[in-house]
Scaffold this motif. Structure first.
Motif, PDB file in Angstrom:
ATOM      1  N   ALA A 115       0.838  -1.199   0.000  1.00 38.22           N
ATOM      2  CA  ALA A 115       0.000   0.000   0.000  1.00 38.22           C
ATOM      3  C   ALA A 115       0.880   1.258   0.000  1.00 38.22           C
ATOM      4  CB  ALA A 115      -0.896  -0.011   1.228  1.00 38.22           C
TER       5      ALA A 115
ATOM      6  N   GLU B 187       1.812   5.176   0.944  1.00 35.96           N
ATOM      7  CA  GLU B 187       1.601   5.986   2.146  1.00 35.96           C
ATOM      8  C   GLU B 187       1.184   7.375   1.688  1.00 35.96           C
ATOM      9  OE1 GLU B 187       5.234   5.488   4.760  1.00 35.96           O
ATOM     10  OE2 GLU B 187       5.573   3.976   3.230  1.00 35.96           O
TER      11      GLU B 187
ATOM     12  N   TRP C 139      -0.567  11.359   2.795  1.00 35.06           N
ATOM     13  CA  TRP C 139      -0.989  12.347   3.779  1.00 35.06           C
ATOM     14  C   TRP C 139      -1.625  13.526   3.042  1.00 35.06           C
ATOM     15  CZ3 TRP C 139       3.536   9.693   3.848  1.00 35.06           C
ATOM     16  CH2 TRP C 139       3.847   8.968   5.002  1.00 35.06           C
TER      17      TRP C 139
ATOM     18  N   ARG D 139      -3.894  21.080   9.578  1.00 33.35           N
ATOM     19  CA  ARG D 139      -3.891  19.682   9.987  1.00 33.35           C
ATOM     20  C   ARG D 139      -3.333  18.775   8.892  1.00 33.35           C
ATOM     21  NH1 ARG D 139      -9.120  16.159  12.181  1.00 33.35           N
ATOM     22  NH2 ARG D 139      -7.947  14.245  12.549  1.00 33.35           N
TER      23      ARG D 139
ATOM     24  N   ARG E  85      -3.222  11.545   7.868  1.00 35.42           N
ATOM     25  CA  ARG E  85      -2.827  10.347   7.138  1.00 35.42           C
ATOM     26  C   ARG E  85      -4.095   9.741   6.559  1.00 35.42           C
ATOM     27  NH1 ARG E  85       1.295   6.270   7.772  1.00 35.42           N
ATOM     28  NH2 ARG E  85       0.959   4.828   6.056  1.00 35.42           N
ATOM     29  N   ILE E  86      -4.110   9.447   5.270  1.00 37.11           N
ATOM     30  CA  ILE E  86      -5.323   8.917   4.657  1.00 37.11           C
ATOM     31  C   ILE E  86      -5.083   7.527   4.078  1.00 37.11           C
ATOM     32  CG2 ILE E  86      -6.370  11.172   4.182  1.00 37.11           C
ATOM     33  CD1 ILE E  86      -5.391  10.890   1.299  1.00 37.11           C
ATOM     34  N   SER E  87      -6.160   6.807   3.877  1.00 40.70           N
ATOM     35  CA  SER E  87      -6.068   5.459   3.320  1.00 40.70           C
ATOM     36  C   SER E  87      -5.700   5.528   1.840  1.00 40.70           C
ATOM     37  CB  SER E  87      -7.404   4.750   3.475  1.00 40.70           C
ATOM     38  OG  SER E  87      -7.406   3.576   2.696  1.00 40.70           O
TER      39      SER E  87
ATOM     40  N   SER F 290      -6.162   2.979  -0.104  1.00 41.51           N
ATOM     41  CA  SER F 290      -6.939   1.931  -0.795  1.00 41.51           C
ATOM     42  C   SER F 290      -7.792   2.507  -1.910  1.00 41.51           C
ATOM     43  CB  SER F 290      -7.859   1.218   0.190  1.00 41.51           C
ATOM     44  OG  SER F 290      -7.095   0.614   1.184  1.00 41.51           O
TER      45      SER F 290
ATOM     46  N   HIS G 290      -7.296  -3.389  -5.220  1.00 47.72           N
ATOM     47  CA  HIS G 290      -8.243  -2.275  -5.318  1.00 47.72           C
ATOM     48  C   HIS G 290      -8.248  -1.560  -6.669  1.00 47.72           C
ATOM     49  CE1 HIS G 290      -8.600  -2.820  -1.029  1.00 47.72           C
ATOM     50  NE2 HIS G 290      -7.334  -2.495  -0.839  1.00 47.72           N
TER      51      HIS G 290
ATOM     52  N   LYS H 296       6.567  15.376   6.215  1.00 46.94           N
ATOM     53  CA  LYS H 296       5.393  16.049   6.772  1.00 46.94           C
ATOM     54  C   LYS H 296       5.689  17.500   7.148  1.00 46.94           C
ATOM     55  CE  LYS H 296       3.887  12.649   9.684  1.00 46.94           C
ATOM     56  NZ  LYS H 296       2.980  12.191  10.769  1.00 46.94           N
TER      57      LYS H 296
ATOM     58  N   VAL I  50      -5.305  13.112  16.012  1.00 44.49           N
ATOM     59  CA  VAL I  50      -5.800  12.269  14.923  1.00 44.49           C
ATOM     60  C   VAL I  50      -7.309  12.050  14.939  1.00 44.49           C
ATOM     61  CG1 VAL I  50      -3.634  11.021  14.555  1.00 44.49           C
ATOM     62  CG2 VAL I  50      -5.236  10.176  16.274  1.00 44.49           C
ATOM     63  N   THR I  51      -7.945  12.150  16.111  1.00 48.44           N
ATOM     64  CA  THR I  51      -9.366  11.788  16.194  1.00 48.44           C
ATOM     65  C   THR I  51     -10.257  12.905  15.641  1.00 48.44           C
ATOM     66  OG1 THR I  51      -9.398  12.558  18.474  1.00 48.44           O
ATOM     67  CG2 THR I  51      -9.126  10.194  18.125  1.00 48.44           C
ATOM     68  N   GLU I  52     -11.540  12.568  15.412  1.00 48.08           N
ATOM     69  CA  GLU I  52     -12.448  13.494  14.732  1.00 48.08           C
ATOM     70  C   GLU I  52     -13.443  14.167  15.670  1.00 48.08           C
ATOM     71  OE1 GLU I  52     -12.041  14.241  11.552  1.00 48.08           O
ATOM     72  OE2 GLU I  52     -10.410  12.794  11.410  1.00 48.08           O
TER      73      GLU I  52
ATOM     74  N   ASP J  91       2.847   1.854   8.569  1.00 47.07           N
ATOM     75  CA  ASP J  91       1.419   2.117   8.730  1.00 47.07           C
ATOM     76  C   ASP J  91       1.111   3.023   9.919  1.00 47.07           C
ATOM     77  OD1 ASP J  91       0.980   0.380   6.641  1.00 47.07           O
ATOM     78  OD2 ASP J  91       0.651  -1.365   7.928  1.00 47.07           O
TER      79      ASP J  91
ATOM     80  N   ASP K 112       1.477   6.364  12.485  1.00 49.83           N
ATOM     81  CA  ASP K 112       1.851   7.758  12.718  1.00 49.83           C
ATOM     82  C   ASP K 112       1.683   8.007  14.217  1.00 49.83           C
ATOM     83  OD1 ASP K 112       1.102   7.621   9.825  1.00 49.83           O
ATOM     84  OD2 ASP K 112       1.668   9.733   9.884  1.00 49.83           O
TER      85      ASP K 112
ATOM     86  N   GLN L 227      -2.047   6.753  15.132  1.00 49.30           N
ATOM     87  CA  GLN L 227      -2.971   6.284  14.088  1.00 49.30           C
ATOM     88  C   GLN L 227      -2.332   5.151  13.309  1.00 49.30           C
ATOM     89  OE1 GLN L 227      -4.974   9.187  11.537  1.00 49.30           O
ATOM     90  NE2 GLN L 227      -4.921   7.732   9.836  1.00 49.30           N
TER      91      GLN L 227
ATOM     92  N   THR M  60      -2.902   3.075   9.836  1.00 48.03           N
ATOM     93  CA  THR M  60      -3.628   3.162   8.571  1.00 48.03           C
ATOM     94  C   THR M  60      -3.437   1.840   7.843  1.00 48.03           C
ATOM     95  OG1 THR M  60      -3.106   5.499   8.548  1.00 48.03           O
ATOM     96  CG2 THR M  60      -3.896   4.553   6.476  1.00 48.03           C
TER      97      THR M  60
ATOM     98  N   GLY N  68      -5.163  -0.682   5.096  1.00 48.48           N
ATOM     99  CA  GLY N  68      -6.209  -0.865   4.095  1.00 48.48           C
ATOM    100  C   GLY N  68      -7.224   0.258   4.206  1.00 48.48           C
ATOM    101  N   ASN N  69      -8.505  -0.087   4.290  1.00 48.59           N
ATOM    102  CA  ASN N  69      -9.559   0.929   4.378  1.00 48.59           C
ATOM    103  C   ASN N  69      -9.801   1.406   5.807  1.00 48.59           C
ATOM    104  OD1 ASN N  69      -9.723  -0.527   1.937  1.00 48.59           O
ATOM    105  ND2 ASN N  69     -11.816   0.157   1.617  1.00 48.59           N
TER     106      ASN N  69
ATOM    107  N   LEU O  27      -8.786   3.238   9.398  1.00 46.52           N
ATOM    108  CA  LEU O  27      -7.932   4.145  10.154  1.00 46.52           C
ATOM    109  C   LEU O  27      -8.246   3.877  11.623  1.00 46.52           C
ATOM    110  CD1 LEU O  27      -8.661   7.541   8.294  1.00 46.52           C
ATOM    111  CD2 LEU O  27      -6.997   5.796   7.663  1.00 46.52           C
TER     112      LEU O  27
ATOM    113  N   LYS P 249      -7.571   4.994  15.418  1.00 48.78           N
ATOM    114  CA  LYS P 249      -7.086   6.230  16.007  1.00 48.78           C
ATOM    115  C   LYS P 249      -7.178   6.202  17.518  1.00 48.78           C
ATOM    116  CE  LYS P 249      -8.658   8.988  12.101  1.00 48.78           C
ATOM    117  NZ  LYS P 249      -9.444  10.149  11.720  1.00 48.78           N
TER     118      LYS P 249
END
Lengths: 256, 397
Positions: free
Chosen positions: A98, A100, A102, A110, A113-115, A117, A167, A249, B114-116, B209, B211, B253, B255, B257-258, B260, B262
Motif C-alpha cells: 500500500a 503511504e 498524507w 492539519r 494520514r489517509i487510506s 486503498s 483495489h 510532513k 488524529v481523532t475526529e 502504517d 503515525d 494512528q 492506517t 487498508g480501508n 484508520l 485512532k
C-alpha cells in the motif's frame, strides 16, 4: 468451409498470441529508458468537461522524487479552485504494498494520514482515477505483447497489462508503446466487467536532458459518461537537487 | 551617489526578481446566518443572527521556498453579539527551513492529534469558541518553534510567548452558558511571566502504517475552570479560572487498508486534580461505491474524561457514531452526519455538516446541530434550547 476457417485461424493465431516474455521485455525497456532523472517538478492544469460542454479548471504544482528500488515520492499542491488553495497531498508510492499518503488541510493546519486503498476513485472530480496518476512501477502489472499497430502514424507495440496490486478499478488496459521512443501513445482502460471504460491519449511529447520524454498534453475520455479531462503540463524542471526532506510532513505543512 | 545606485539596484531587484516569487494575496469573504429553533433561555438572546467574516492572506516565499512569510488577519462582525465581533491575527509568521531543522516564529496555528469527534491532545492554540460551536477554529498563538528533523522523527520545541484567553459569547449571544461567562473578571493561578509563557515539546514520526506523536506541555491551561460569582446586585456570572498544568499526551494512528485506527490519551496534573482522558476509535471507508465516485466512511469513537461532568468538553463518557459522504464530484460535495450519546445520561447531540462549491469561487457550508435529552446535571443542559441551523456562503479570492 468451417474447416478452412479453423485452419486459417490456426495460421493466424501465432501472430496475435499473447507473448508474456516480450511484453515484459518491452516494458522493462520503457522503465529502463526513464531511469536517472532524479527529481522533477511541473505545473499541471486539469480541464474537466462534461457532456454539455461545461468546463471546470483545476491547477496544481507537482514535485516528484525518483527513489531507488521503490516507488516515487510526490508532493502536489493545489492552486485552484480557490477554496482548496494550499491543500497539499504527499504520497510515497510502492509497487505492490500500500502507498503511504498524507493530506494537508491549510484552514486547520492539519496533516491527515489517509487510506491509500482508494485507487479507482476520481482525482479532484476528474476522469483520472488515483491509479492513473501514480508512478509507473514494473511490478504493478502483468504484461502480454499482442502485436504491432499504427496509432496516429506512429508504429507501436500493443501491450495488454493486468494490475497486480489490490483495489484496481480495471481488469486490464491496452497500452500502445511507441517502438522508437518507448513511451505510451494511447491507453484503453477496461473496467471490472471488462467493458471499455476510458481512453487516454498523449499528445506532444518533448525530450528533456537529452533522454527523458514528457508529455505536454493528455486527454482522458470516459466512454460511459461522455465526460473528459485534459491534463496540460507546463514548466517541467529536472535535477533541482530535491531530497527526501522536501517530501516529508514538515515540508507538507509549509507548502502553499 | 553610490548609495543611490545601490538603492536603485535593490529596487530593480525587488521589482524584477521578486515578481518571480511574488507576494501573493488571497482570502475569503463570507456571510453567515445562524438560526435557532427554540426560544432562548435568556430574554436578552435572539432567535436569529446575521454575521459577516473576512480573512486575508499575504504570502511570500523566497530562498527557493526555504523561507516563508505569511500574514493572516481575520475579522468577524456579528449582529447583537459584541463578543463575537472580533479581530484576530491568525498568522504573522516567518519560517526558515534547512535540511535537518526548521525555525518558525510569530503568530501561528498548530494542530496535534488524529481523532475526529474531539481534539484532546491539541493544546497549543486557544480555541476561538465564538466562531463555531465545533471548536475547530483557533486563535493565533505567538511562539518560537524549533523543529529538529532526523531519521528517528521530528522533535518540536515550542516556547509559547503570550497567553490568550478563551473567547465567549456576549450577553446577547448564542450559544452560551446560563448565566453567561464574564471574561473581564478572569482569574489565573500564576501571575506575570509565568502566566504568559508556556513550554511544549513534541516528538512525532511515521513508521510504515503508523503515525505517532508524544507531547508534553507546561504552562497556563487553555481550558479554564469556571467559578460561580454573585456580585453586589445579586447578578450571578461565571468566572473563568485558568490553572497551571503539566500535560503529557500520546496520539497514534494506524492506517491499514480501508481502516484508520485512532487513539489519543492524556494525563494532566493541575492544582485542582489529576486527570486522565482518552478518545479511541476508527474510521472505515468504502471507496468509489459502484464506480460512482462516492466514498462512504463509517466513524466510531469513544471519549472518556476522569473529570466527568466537570470536564471542559461535552464528551466525557460518550460514544460518537458518524457517516461521512464524499461525492468526489466537480463541486466537491461532502456531508458528515454524526451523533454523540452520553453513556450515562443518554443526552444526545446530533450534527449534520454539508459543504459544496458553486460558480468556481464560491462555497456553501450548512450545519444543523440538535441537542436533546440532557438532564439538569449534564454539561449540555444549558444548550437544551440552542439547537440551530448555520449557513455560510463564502467567496474565495
Amino acid at each position: 468451409m468451417k474447416k478452412i476457417l479453423i485452419s486459417l485461424l490456426f495460421c493466424l493465431s501465432p501472430l496475435v498470441q499473447a507473448d508474456t516474455v516480450k511484453g515484459l521485455e518491452i516494458m522493462t525497456e520503457v522503465e529502463h529508458r526513464d531511469l536517472g532523472w532524479a527529481d522533477m517538478s511541473a505545473n499541471l492544469k486539469m480541464r474537466l468537461k462534461n457532456k454539455n460542454g461545461d468546463e471546470h479548471e483545476r491547477s496544481l504544482r507537482m514535485k516528484t522524487l525518483e527513489m531507488q528500488n521503490d516507488g516515487d515520492k510526490s508532493l502536489s499542491i493545489f492552486d485552484s479552485p480557490r477554496d482548496v488553495k494550499g491543500t497539499a497531498f504527499l504520497s510515497f508510492t510502492h509497487a505492490l504494498e500500500a502507498d503511504e499518503q498524507w493530506l494537508y488541510l491549510p484552514a486547520l493546519k492539519r496533516v491527515k494520514r489517509i487510506s491509500s486503498s482508494n485507487k479507482s476513485g476520481p482525482f479532484l472530480g476528474s476522469e483520472f482515477a488515483f491509479e492513473d496518476l501514480s508512478s509507473f512501477e514494473l511490478k504493478k502489472y502483468h504484461y502480454d505483447y499482442l502485436g504491432d499497430e499504427v496509432i496516429n502514424g506512429i508504429l507501436c507495440f500493443m501491450i495488454e497489462t493486468q494490475p497486480q496490486y489490490e483495489h484496481s478499478g480495471y481488469t486490464r488496459t491496452l497500452v500502445w508503446i511507441d517502438k522508437q521512443r518507448y513511451i505510451p501513445i494511447k491507453i484503453d482502460y477496461y473496467d471490472r466487467k471488462n467493458a471499455l471504460l476510458k481512453t487516454q491519449t498523449f499528445d506532444n511529447y518533448q525530450q528533456y536532458l537529452g533522454q527523458y520524454w514528457r508529455v505536454n498534453q493528455s486527454l482522458m475520455t470516459n466512454h460511459l459518461t461522455g465526460k473528459s479531462t485534459a491534463l496540460i503540463w507546463e514548466n517541467y524542471q529536472f535535477r533541482q537537487g530535491l531530497t527526501e526532506r522536501q517530501f516529508d510532513k514538515n515540508t507538507l505543512k509549509r507548502s502553499r | 551617489m553610490i548609495h543611490k545606485k545601490i538603492y536603485q539596484l535593490s529596487l530593480c531587484y525587488l521589482l524584477i526578481i521578486n515578481p518571480l516569487q511574488a507576494w501573493e494575496i488571497s482570502g475569503s469573504v463570507g456571510i453567515e446566518s445562524l438560526a435557532f429553533i427554540n426560544q432562548p433561555l435568556d430574554a436578552q438572546q435572539h432567535p436569529h443572527y446575521l454575521s459577516g467574516v473576512i480573512e486575508g492572506e499575504l504570502h511570500h516565499e523566497w530562498d527557493e521556498g526555504n523561507q516563508v512569510f505569511a500574514f493572516v488577519p481575520y475579522f468577524r462582525v456579528s449582529q447583537y453579539d459584541n463578543k463575537r465581533t472580533h479581530f484576530d491575527i491568525r498568522e504573522l509568521t516567518w519560517v526558515k527551513s534547512s535540511q535537518d531543522w526548521e525555525l518558525r516564529l510569530g503568530f501561528r496555528k498548530v494542530f496535534w492529534g488524529v481523532t475526529e469527534s474531539k481534539h484532546l491532545v491539541d493544546i497549543v492554540n486557544q480555541r476561538d469558541s465564538v466562531e463555531n460551536s465545533d471548536g475547530e477554529d483557533k486563535l493565533g498563538q505567538p511562539m518560537i518553534n524549533f523543529a529538529w528533523i532526523q531519521e528517528w522523527g521530528t522533535l518540536d520545541l515550542l516556547l509559547l510567548t503570550g497567553f490568550r484567553e478563551m473567547t465567549f459569547a456576549g450577553e446577547q449571544g448564542r450559544l452560551r452558558t446560563q448565566p453567561s461567562v464574564n471574561s473581564d473578571l478572569a482569574q489565573f493561578e500564576k501571575k506575570g511571566f509565568e502566566r504568559q509563557v508556556a513550554y511544549a515539546v513534541r516528538w512525532s514520526h511515521s513508521m510504515g502504517d503508523w503515525d505517532v506523536g508524544f507531547s508534553h506541555f507546561y504552562g497556563t491551561s487553555r481550558d479554564p475552570l469556571f467559578l460561580v460569582k454573585t456580585d453586589d446586585s445579586g447578578q450571578v456570572s461565571l468566572i473563568p479560572y485558568y490553572e497551571n498544568i503539566n500535560q503529557s499526551s500520546l496520539d497514534i494512528q494506524a492506517t491499514i487498508g480501508n481502516w484508520l485506527w485512532k487513539g489519543e490519551a492524556m494525563l494532566r496534573d493541575a492544582q485542582s486534580d489529576r486527570t486522565f482522558a482518552s478518545t479511541l476509535g476508527f474510521e472505515y471507508t468504502f471507496f468509489n461505491i459502484a464506480n460512482s465516485g462516492l466514498d462512504i466512511g463509517l466513524l466510531t469513537e469513544y471519549s472518556y474524561d476522569s473529570r466527568g461532568v466537570f470536564a471542559p468538553s461535552l464528551l466525557q463518557d460518550d460514544f460518537f457514531v458518524g457517516l461521512r459522504f464524499a461525492l468526489n464530484d466537480v463541486q466537491d460535495t461532502q456531508i458528515l452526519a454524526g451523533i454523540m450519546i452520553d453513556r450515562v445520561s443518554q443526552a444526545q447531540f446530533y450534527n449534520i455538516e454539508a459543504s459544496r462549491r458553486f460558480f468556481e469561487s464560491f462555497t456553501v457550508d450548512i450545519q444543523a446541530r440538535f441537542f436533546n435529552g440532557a438532564p439538569p446535571n449534564d454539561p449540555s443542559y444549558f444548550l437544551r434550547n440552542d439547537s440551530h441551523f448555520r449557513m455560510e456562503m463564502t467567496y474565495h479570492f
